[in-house]
Design a protein around this motif. Structure first.
Motif, short mmCIF file in Angstrom:
data_model
loop_
_atom_site.label_atom_id
_atom_site.label_comp_id
_atom_site.label_asym_id
_atom_site.label_seq_id
_atom_site.Cartn_x
_atom_site.Cartn_y
_atom_site.Cartn_z
N THR A 284 -58.91 14.03 -29.82
CA THR A 284 -58.58 14.98 -28.77
C THR A 284 -57.28 14.55 -28.08
O THR A 284 -56.68 13.54 -28.44
N THR A 285 -56.89 15.29 -27.07
CA THR A 285 -55.68 14.93 -26.30
C THR A 285 -56.02 14.05 -25.10
O THR A 285 -55.18 13.85 -24.22
N THR A 286 -57.24 13.53 -25.04
CA THR A 286 -57.64 12.62 -23.97
C THR A 286 -57.33 11.18 -24.37
O THR A 286 -57.56 10.79 -25.52
N VAL A 287 -56.83 10.41 -23.45
CA VAL A 287 -56.43 9.03 -23.71
C VAL A 287 -57.66 8.12 -23.71
O VAL A 287 -58.39 8.05 -22.72
N ALA A 288 -57.86 7.39 -24.82
CA ALA A 288 -58.95 6.42 -24.90
C ALA A 288 -58.49 5.05 -24.43
O ALA A 288 -59.22 4.32 -23.76
N SER A 289 -57.26 4.68 -24.76
CA SER A 289 -56.67 3.42 -24.32
C SER A 289 -55.16 3.51 -24.44
O SER A 289 -54.63 4.31 -25.21
N VAL A 290 -54.47 2.70 -23.63
CA VAL A 290 -53.01 2.68 -23.62
C VAL A 290 -52.53 1.38 -24.25
O VAL A 290 -52.99 0.29 -23.88
N SER A 291 -51.62 1.47 -25.20
CA SER A 291 -51.06 0.27 -25.83
C SER A 291 -50.08 -0.41 -24.87
O SER A 291 -49.19 0.26 -24.34
N PRO A 292 -50.21 -1.72 -24.63
CA PRO A 292 -49.29 -2.38 -23.71
C PRO A 292 -47.88 -2.54 -24.26
O PRO A 292 -46.92 -2.69 -23.50
N CYS A 293 -47.73 -2.51 -25.58
CA CYS A 293 -46.41 -2.71 -26.17
C CYS A 293 -46.26 -1.88 -27.45
O CYS A 293 -47.21 -1.27 -27.92
N VAL A 294 -45.05 -1.89 -27.98
CA VAL A 294 -44.76 -1.17 -29.22
C VAL A 294 -45.00 -2.10 -30.40
O VAL A 294 -44.31 -3.12 -30.54
N ILE A 295 -46.00 -1.77 -31.21
CA ILE A 295 -46.31 -2.55 -32.41
C ILE A 295 -46.28 -1.60 -33.61
O ILE A 295 -46.93 -0.55 -33.58
N ALA A 296 -45.53 -1.95 -34.63
CA ALA A 296 -45.50 -1.13 -35.84
C ALA A 296 -46.90 -1.08 -36.45
O ALA A 296 -47.53 -2.12 -36.63
#
Length: 434
Positions: A157-169
């Motif tokens: 869905t368009t609901t956020v489950a978790s936010v990534s703290p950084c950019v990881i490939a």
């Protein structure tokens, strides 16, 4: 209680299976009667007859083994070249042909000469044989639409489950951040768990695929993102990063092991049960039909792994071929899951819909004794007669499908062996749901 629910799930599947078989044979029966073909029997199941009743010229009944069904039509095969039924040959292959021809003329009564199956025009025979699988297709579509539009399916869905703290490939397959990794755009913009993204760069985002595609084409741009948080809407601004992300196929699914450079926001989408509209349902079903055809084509290649799972120590793959016993076990497991009853019912219906789709595709294979084999014979007869008419040659007459019965017995033997292999695998190493 768990055992009782498991048994109940199997019983529900068994009832659905019987209905599917009866529905298939009803297609053959109704069209055969429409074209004036005499049908002495309509039976659901095989083996000893449990119940039957004769209405008009047809006996309707249920047999003890619910693994199929049939209708018996008079004159499925034409007589031999002399116009009569000959004595059985000592040749086993020829004997198969003669046995099939004799069975086709059982219970022949005065007046049946014009009511035999082979005397109907090829297009009518095609309709009669296609009607059975078509009924399974209609039932599959109806059941799929019931689930997709009535219950909904589990999806991102368009609901956020978790936010990534950084950019990881994504191709690096790691979860922890390094000091050199930049903060993710979602983290920098202040996005939080349970935020619902309702618009991205001025465009409404009602589903995950739409949002995902918008993010991927926005690399390097700073875009406004409208989120719903605690019942209120607020606008965040994020500069979309460029990252290696999983490649998507035409249906929106991820291609395993393939990555592309695209826009990256940096959050995980929550999953939920989402109802589909009619257009989305049609697209989903079209994709599933394509998947089912691919699976049917790939079936021979899966036999070695299936053998290893049944007789060796190999794992049973999730996409491994599964028979009626395996499907019954799955429905039994569904009944024991700790999920809402509505979702249990939806999963039951899904299994039954998939079973009917498989019945349609399997029966359409142009091989005797399947319905597709009789369809292929009627189409070949039509082609022969039309070519003869164009070339002004004598009418070659009905195509004698009975001559293909030795091939049909070989095909049937292969199917039986495969069915036994699947049955053993379903018992000793079944497919399980998570």
């Amino acid at each position: 209680m768990t055992t009782l629910m498991f048994i109940l799930g199997i019983v529900v599947f068994a009832v659905g299976l019987l209905v599917s078989i009866a529905w298939h044979e009803l297609g053959h029966l109704s069209t055969a009667k429409l074209f004036g073909i005499r049908v002495p029997q309509y039976m659901v199941g095989f083996g000893p007859t449990v119940w039957s009743r004769k209405k008009g010229e047809t006996e309707y009944g249920i047999k003890a083994i619910p693994l199929g069904g049939y209708i018996r039509m008079i004159g499925m095969f034409p007589p031999d070249d002399s116009g009569r039924i000959t004595a059985r040959s000592t040749s086993p292959w020829r004997g198969m042909i003669e046995d099939a021809r004799s069975a086709a003329f059982e219970e022949l009564r005065p007046g049946d000469e014009t009511r035999m199956f082979y005397t109907r025009k090829p297009w009518k025979r095609v309709i009669v044989m296609f009607a059975g699988p078509f009924m399974n297709l209609v039932l599959a579509i109806g059941l799929f639409l019931t689930v997709l539009m009535g219950f909904g399916i589990q999806q991102q869905t368009t609901t956020v489950a978790s936010v990534s703290p950084c950019v990881i490939a994504q191709s690096e397959h790691r979860d922890s951040c390094k000091k050199s990794d930049p903060a993710s755009p979602a983290e920098a913009a202040g996005m939080k768990k349970r935020d619902k993204i309702v618009a991205f760069d001025g465009k409404p985002t009602r589903d995950w695929n739409t949002l995902s595609d918008l993010i991927r084409v926005s690399a390097g741009k700073t875009v406004p993102i409208v989120v719903e948080r605690d019942g209120k809407q607020l606008t965040l601004h994020a500069k979309i990063a460029t990252n290696m992300v999983a490649k998507k196929d035409s249906g929106g699914g991820y291609v395993e092991g393939r990555y592309v450079k695209a826009g990256f926001l940096g959050f995980s989408a929550a999953t939920g049960v989402v109802k589909q509209d009619f257009g989305e349902s049609v697209t989903w079903m079209t994709d599933r039909v394509g998947d089912a055809v691919d699976s049917l084509v790939a079936l021979p290649g899966k036999i070695p792994a299936l053998w290893d799972a049944a007789f060796g120590d190999g794992p049973r793959e999730p996409d491994s071929p599964m028979g009626i016993v395996g499907a019954a076990r799955v429905t039994g497991e569904i009944a024991t899951l700790d999920i809402p009853a509505s979702q249990q019912l939806a999963m039951f219906v899904f299994v039954l819909a998939g079973f009917n789709l498989s019945l349609f595709l399997f029966n359409m294979l142009p091989l005797l004794p399947l319905d597709g084999g009789h369809i292929a014979g009627a189409l070949w007869e039509s082609l022969r007669r039309n070519v003869a008419r164009v070339l002004r040659r004598p009418d070659p007459g009905p195509f004698d499908v009975a001559k293909l019965m030795p091939v049909a017995y070989v095909v049937a033997g292969i199917f039986v062996c495969f069915t036994v292999l699947v049955l053993i695998a379903d018992v000793v190493n079944p497919v399980k749901i998570s």
